[in-house]
Design a protein around this motif. Structure first.
Motif, PDB file in Angstrom:
ATOM      1  N   GLU A  40      55.580  67.081 -13.976  1.00 18.21           N
ATOM      2  CA  GLU A  40      56.171  67.369 -15.300  1.00 18.21           C
ATOM      3  C   GLU A  40      55.474  68.537 -15.997  1.00 18.21           C
ATOM      4  O   GLU A  40      56.187  69.379 -16.685  1.00 18.21           O
ATOM      5  CB  GLU A  40      56.139  65.968 -16.059  1.00 18.21           C
ATOM      6  N   GLU A  41      54.355  68.243 -16.121  1.00 21.24           N
ATOM      7  CA  GLU A  41      53.432  69.322 -16.879  1.00 21.24           C
ATOM      8  C   GLU A  41      53.247  70.645 -16.336  1.00 21.24           C
ATOM      9  O   GLU A  41      53.355  71.790 -16.942  1.00 21.24           O
ATOM     10  CB  GLU A  41      52.234  68.713 -17.069  1.00 21.24           C
ATOM     11  N   THR A  42      53.317  70.827 -14.983  1.00 19.33           N
ATOM     12  CA  THR A  42      53.200  72.240 -14.639  1.00 19.33           C
ATOM     13  C   THR A  42      54.752  72.729 -14.288  1.00 19.33           C
ATOM     14  O   THR A  42      54.964  74.209 -14.566  1.00 19.33           O
ATOM     15  CB  THR A  42      52.932  72.176 -12.890  1.00 19.33           C
ATOM     16  N   VAL A  43      55.827  72.002 -14.354  1.00 22.89           N
ATOM     17  CA  VAL A  43      56.991  72.328 -14.614  1.00 22.89           C
ATOM     18  C   VAL A  43      57.343  72.946 -16.143  1.00 22.89           C
ATOM     19  O   VAL A  43      57.830  74.177 -16.089  1.00 22.89           O
ATOM     20  CB  VAL A  43      58.174  71.555 -14.110  1.00 22.89           C
ATOM     21  N   ASN A  44      56.879  72.271 -16.999  1.00 24.74           N
ATOM     22  CA  ASN A  44      57.078  72.673 -18.246  1.00 24.74           C
ATOM     23  C   ASN A  44      56.331  73.986 -18.452  1.00 24.74           C
ATOM     24  O   ASN A  44      56.728  74.807 -19.345  1.00 24.74           O
ATOM     25  CB  ASN A  44      56.140  71.509 -19.062  1.00 24.74           C
TER      26      ASN A  44
ATOM     27  N   LYS B 154      62.676  73.075  -3.770  1.00 29.70           N
ATOM     28  CA  LYS B 154      63.098  73.830  -5.036  1.00 29.70           C
ATOM     29  C   LYS B 154      62.408  75.228  -4.865  1.00 29.70           C
ATOM     30  O   LYS B 154      63.336  76.173  -5.402  1.00 29.70           O
ATOM     31  CB  LYS B 154      62.798  73.062  -6.152  1.00 29.70           C
ATOM     32  N   GLY B 155      61.223  75.485  -4.385  1.00 32.62           N
ATOM     33  CA  GLY B 155      60.661  76.774  -4.243  1.00 32.62           C
ATOM     34  C   GLY B 155      59.444  77.148  -5.326  1.00 32.62           C
ATOM     35  O   GLY B 155      59.091  78.199  -5.382  1.00 32.62           O
ATOM     36  N   TYR B 156      59.167  76.097  -5.851  1.00 32.53           N
ATOM     37  CA  TYR B 156      57.976  76.687  -6.959  1.00 32.53           C
ATOM     38  C   TYR B 156      56.475  75.815  -6.507  1.00 32.53           C
ATOM     39  O   TYR B 156      55.271  75.866  -7.172  1.00 32.53           O
ATOM     40  CB  TYR B 156      58.093  76.056  -8.126  1.00 32.53           C
ATOM     41  N   GLY B 157      56.683  75.487  -5.153  1.00 34.40           N
ATOM     42  CA  GLY B 157      55.133  74.873  -4.650  1.00 34.40           C
ATOM     43  C   GLY B 157      55.261  74.738  -3.139  1.00 34.40           C
ATOM     44  O   GLY B 157      56.141  75.016  -2.549  1.00 34.40           O
TER      45      GLY B 157
ATOM     46  N   ALA C 195      59.245  79.025 -10.654  1.00 28.58           N
ATOM     47  CA  ALA C 195      58.866  77.880 -11.583  1.00 28.58           C
ATOM     48  C   ALA C 195      59.175  78.169 -13.119  1.00 28.58           C
ATOM     49  O   ALA C 195      59.483  77.240 -13.735  1.00 28.58           O
ATOM     50  CB  ALA C 195      57.191  78.082 -11.460  1.00 28.58           C
ATOM     51  N   LYS C 196      59.314  79.464 -13.324  1.00 32.13           N
ATOM     52  CA  LYS C 196      60.254  79.792 -14.757  1.00 32.13           C
ATOM     53  C   LYS C 196      61.498  79.243 -14.935  1.00 32.13           C
ATOM     54  O   LYS C 196      61.948  78.843 -15.862  1.00 32.13           O
ATOM     55  CB  LYS C 196      60.104  81.378 -14.757  1.00 32.13           C
ATOM     56  N   ILE C 197      62.279  79.408 -13.635  1.00 30.31           N
ATOM     57  CA  ILE C 197      63.465  78.838 -13.835  1.00 30.31           C
ATOM     58  C   ILE C 197      63.630  77.512 -14.044  1.00 30.31           C
ATOM     59  O   ILE C 197      64.406  76.983 -14.695  1.00 30.31           O
ATOM     60  CB  ILE C 197      64.374  79.356 -12.331  1.00 30.31           C
ATOM     61  N   GLN C 198      62.931  76.717 -13.219  1.00 29.38           N
ATOM     62  CA  GLN C 198      62.790  75.326 -13.091  1.00 29.38           C
ATOM     63  C   GLN C 198      62.201  74.889 -14.472  1.00 29.38           C
ATOM     64  O   GLN C 198      62.692  73.786 -15.260  1.00 29.38           O
ATOM     65  CB  GLN C 198      61.798  74.765 -12.212  1.00 29.38           C
ATOM     66  N   SER C 199      61.328  75.458 -15.272  1.00 31.95           N
ATOM     67  CA  SER C 199      60.777  75.284 -16.432  1.00 31.95           C
ATOM     68  C   SER C 199      61.955  75.381 -17.636  1.00 31.95           C
ATOM     69  O   SER C 199      62.115  74.306 -18.294  1.00 31.95           O
ATOM     70  CB  SER C 199      59.761  76.199 -16.799  1.00 31.95           C
ATOM     71  N   GLN C 200      62.752  76.380 -17.171  1.00 32.28           N
ATOM     72  CA  GLN C 200      64.122  76.571 -18.328  1.00 32.28           C
ATOM     73  C   GLN C 200      64.655  75.564 -18.061  1.00 32.28           C
ATOM     74  O   GLN C 200      65.560  74.766 -19.113  1.00 32.28           O
ATOM     75  CB  GLN C 200      64.644  77.946 -17.965  1.00 32.28           C
ATOM     76  N   VAL C 201      65.095  74.794 -16.717  1.00 27.06           N
ATOM     77  CA  VAL C 201      65.952  73.863 -16.589  1.00 27.06           C
ATOM     78  C   VAL C 201      65.648  72.460 -17.114  1.00 27.06           C
ATOM     79  O   VAL C 201      66.286  71.771 -17.961  1.00 27.06           O
ATOM     80  CB  VAL C 201      66.229  73.842 -15.092  1.00 27.06           C
ATOM     81  N   PHE C 202      64.204  72.432 -17.006  1.00 27.20           N
ATOM     82  CA  PHE C 202      63.623  71.256 -17.431  1.00 27.20           C
ATOM     83  C   PHE C 202      63.605  70.969 -19.075  1.00 27.20           C
ATOM     84  O   PHE C 202      63.786  69.874 -19.611  1.00 27.20           O
ATOM     85  CB  PHE C 202      62.276  70.996 -17.175  1.00 27.20           C
TER      86      PHE C 202
ATOM     87  N   ILE D 237      63.876  67.510 -12.093  1.00 21.91           N
ATOM     88  CA  ILE D 237      62.582  68.056 -11.130  1.00 21.91           C
ATOM     89  C   ILE D 237      62.439  66.802 -10.193  1.00 21.91           C
ATOM     90  O   ILE D 237      61.696  66.665  -9.608  1.00 21.91           O
ATOM     91  CB  ILE D 237      61.233  68.020 -11.934  1.00 21.91           C
ATOM     92  N   GLY D 238      63.441  65.782 -10.335  1.00 15.56           N
ATOM     93  CA  GLY D 238      63.279  64.638  -9.286  1.00 15.56           C
ATOM     94  C   GLY D 238      64.858  64.602  -8.413  1.00 15.56           C
ATOM     95  O   GLY D 238      65.365  65.597  -8.197  1.00 15.56           O
ATOM     96  N   VAL D 239      65.126  63.508  -8.440  1.00 14.97           N
ATOM     97  CA  VAL D 239      66.441  63.021  -7.784  1.00 14.97           C
ATOM     98  C   VAL D 239      67.428  62.518  -8.609  1.00 14.97           C
ATOM     99  O   VAL D 239      67.328  61.936  -9.543  1.00 14.97           O
ATOM    100  CB  VAL D 239      66.244  61.746  -6.811  1.00 14.97           C
TER     101      VAL D 239
END
Length: 499
Positions: free
Chosen positions: A357-361, A385-388, A418-425, A239-241
């Motif tokens: 971190e929480e919103t991605v989770n 990334k496309g979730y915000g 957001a669901k994809i990012q959550s899965q990656v995280f 979710i960062g660099v």
């Protein structure tokens, strides 16, 4: 199930984080509590004592009698240069405020304690590394966000200006020419000006306040900073660099996220009966909506009161503010537990790292209005990334704010991303908290784990960047060019003489 399979003896651990920045401390507090749960004796010197007793966990402090909460409007006008100067200003002022406290003086000068490990935060308080020398113990550094340039140089990890943005640059990772120029300027300020305008002040604070038995034999501050055993970083490349790190630098972003707990009854009911969904609004612990200019606050309220969704706002409005019935306000809400509720459809945030971190989770799309520090970069990454969706505070209008909310709510792609990012995280070999505990105990088991340090820590800039070698190569190339020129000139001269 614990991820730490190797038995580690119970250790006496000192956490020395006196700076009163709530988000920095609370991001790592779950680690301190978990170490106590696992049998270590943890002494925590901070401005945020626990509100409940915990076995093996001892609070020392706080060390500030009274501090004024900073009005966020004093910070929103920072640019890439003043952000560096603000860091210097915070470090210099807070060092005197914290270290001059009588309780702090007693703690530093006391010789009744002994510790096997010291954990510190060096942000605006580099002098804290001194506690490792006082107790002859290895030191672990706790970084509240992706390491900035001045911090990176002590760890000898690349902070390459071409693609690793400064957290306060208000840019993104794919920087254009102007952004790379700004990033280079602020990077050079932290690399070199820092040593002349800021670090001497930290040395002055260290020599003034850290006088204990044997302090005269203390190595230079730079030497101690270079020899920190391990750095735990509150970040995550998902979710960062994404940037290169050495083995002794470990990302543990998301440690503070816990399984959701039951909500208070009134809050649970408010969320359960929201047929159109719920929007949660929070701008963190520093931003108070009451500090905003009236025209900006009116924009927020006018848009929010027109929404058909129920809205929860972390905020205590002034008595003259009238809100519609679909809005619930409060001084504090259990953000983690609210975001876990299935009826939450959108999070309106300032873009703080813990909130990201929480919103991605929990796979909740966001609309972000960043104010200062790393918030802008966090929101640019979320938008890329496309979730915000990012809304510029200085350019915000009712139309732009309302359009951003409607776009994120109506376009299903934000939720899907957001669901994809959550899965990656979440796709990690162990929980961030377990990873942090493992590496803390690794340092204890291995007597400071000096083998994690880079072989480059003793090199100066000339050696590290091969400037001496480059100079020799350039001189040799120059000599070869001159020699070739002389040979050609001599041959041409002979040919002319022959003709």
């Amino acid at each position: 199930m614990t991820a730490c399979t190797v038995v580690t003896r119970a250790a006496n651990i000192l956490v020395f984080m006196p700076l009163p920045i709530k988000s920095h401390f609370h991001g790592f507090q779950p680690l301190f509590e978990e170490l106590a749960h696992r049998g270590h004796n943890v002494t925590v010197a901070s401005s945020f004592p626990l509100d409940r007793p915990l076995v093996n966990y001892t609070d020392v402090g706080p060390f500030i009698d009274k501090t004024r909460k900073r009005n966020v409007m004093e910070l929103v006008h920072m640019d890439f240069i003043t952000s560096v100067q603000l860091k210097w200003d915070i470090g210099i002022k807070m060092s005197d405020l914290v270290m001059s406290h009588e309780n702090m003086k007693k703690f530093v000068q006391s010789s009744s304690d002994s510790f096997d490990l010291v954990m510190i935060e060096t942000f605006c308080q580099e002098y804290t590394v001194t506690m490792g020398h006082k107790f002859n113990a290895p030191v672990i550094n706790l970084a509240p966000a992706m390491p900035w340039v001045s911090n990176s140089q002590w760890m000898h990890v690349p902070a390459t200006f071409s693609y690793i943005p400064d957290t306060c640059l208000k840019s993104r990772s794919d920087m254009g020419f102007v952004d790379r120029l700004k990033n280079t300027i602020t990077g050079l300020m932290q690399s070199y000006a820092d040593k002349y305008f800021y670090l001497p002040k930290m040395k002055e604070a260290m020599n003034t306040y850290f006088k204990y038995e044997g302090w005269e034999s203390r190595p230079p501050l730079e030497h101690m900073l270079k020899n920190v055993s391990l750095t735990l970083v509150n970040s995550n490349f998902a979710i960062g660099v994404a940037r290169p790190y050495l083995p002794g630098i470990v990302e543990v972003g998301g440690m503070h996220i816990k399984p959701p707990s039951a909500l208070p009854e009134n809050l649970q009911t408010f969320l359960d009966v929201a047929d159109e969904g719920v929007i949660y609004v929070s701008f963190g612990s520093i931003v108070n909506l009451n500090d905003l200019p009236k025209e900006k606050l009116d924009i927020f309220l006018n848009v929010i009161q027109k929404l058909k969704q129920k809205v929860i706002i972390k905020w205590i409005p002034n008595v003259n503010v009238k809100l519609s019935k679909n809005i619930m306000t409060g001084a504090w809400f259990p953000q983690n537990d609210i975001l876990a509720h299935p009826n939450v459809r959108l999070f309106i945030t300032h873009g703080g790292l813990h909130s990201i971190e929480e919103t991605v989770n929990y796979a909740i799309p966001i609309v972000g209005v960043p104010f200062f520090a790393d918030q802008y970069l966090n929101m640019k990454i979320a938008e890329d990334k496309g979730y915000g969706k990012l809304v510029n505070f200085f350019e915000i209008t009712e139309e732009s704010f309302e359009n951003a909310i409607k776009e994120v709510l109506s376009n299903v792609m934000y939720k899907e991303v957001a669901k994809i990012q959550s899965q990656v995280f979440k796709d990690q070999p162990m929980r961030p908290l377990d990873r942090a505990v493992y590496w803390v105990e690794y340092v204890i088991r291995n007597g400071g784990a000096e083998h994690l340090l880079s072989d480059s820590i003793e090199l100066n800039d000339v050696q590290y960047f091969l400037l001496d070698i480059s100079l020799i190569v350039l001189v040799l190339i120059g000599l070869i060019i001159c020699l070739c020129y002389l040979i050609v000139a001599k041959m041409s001269s002979k040919k002319l003489n022959t003709d």
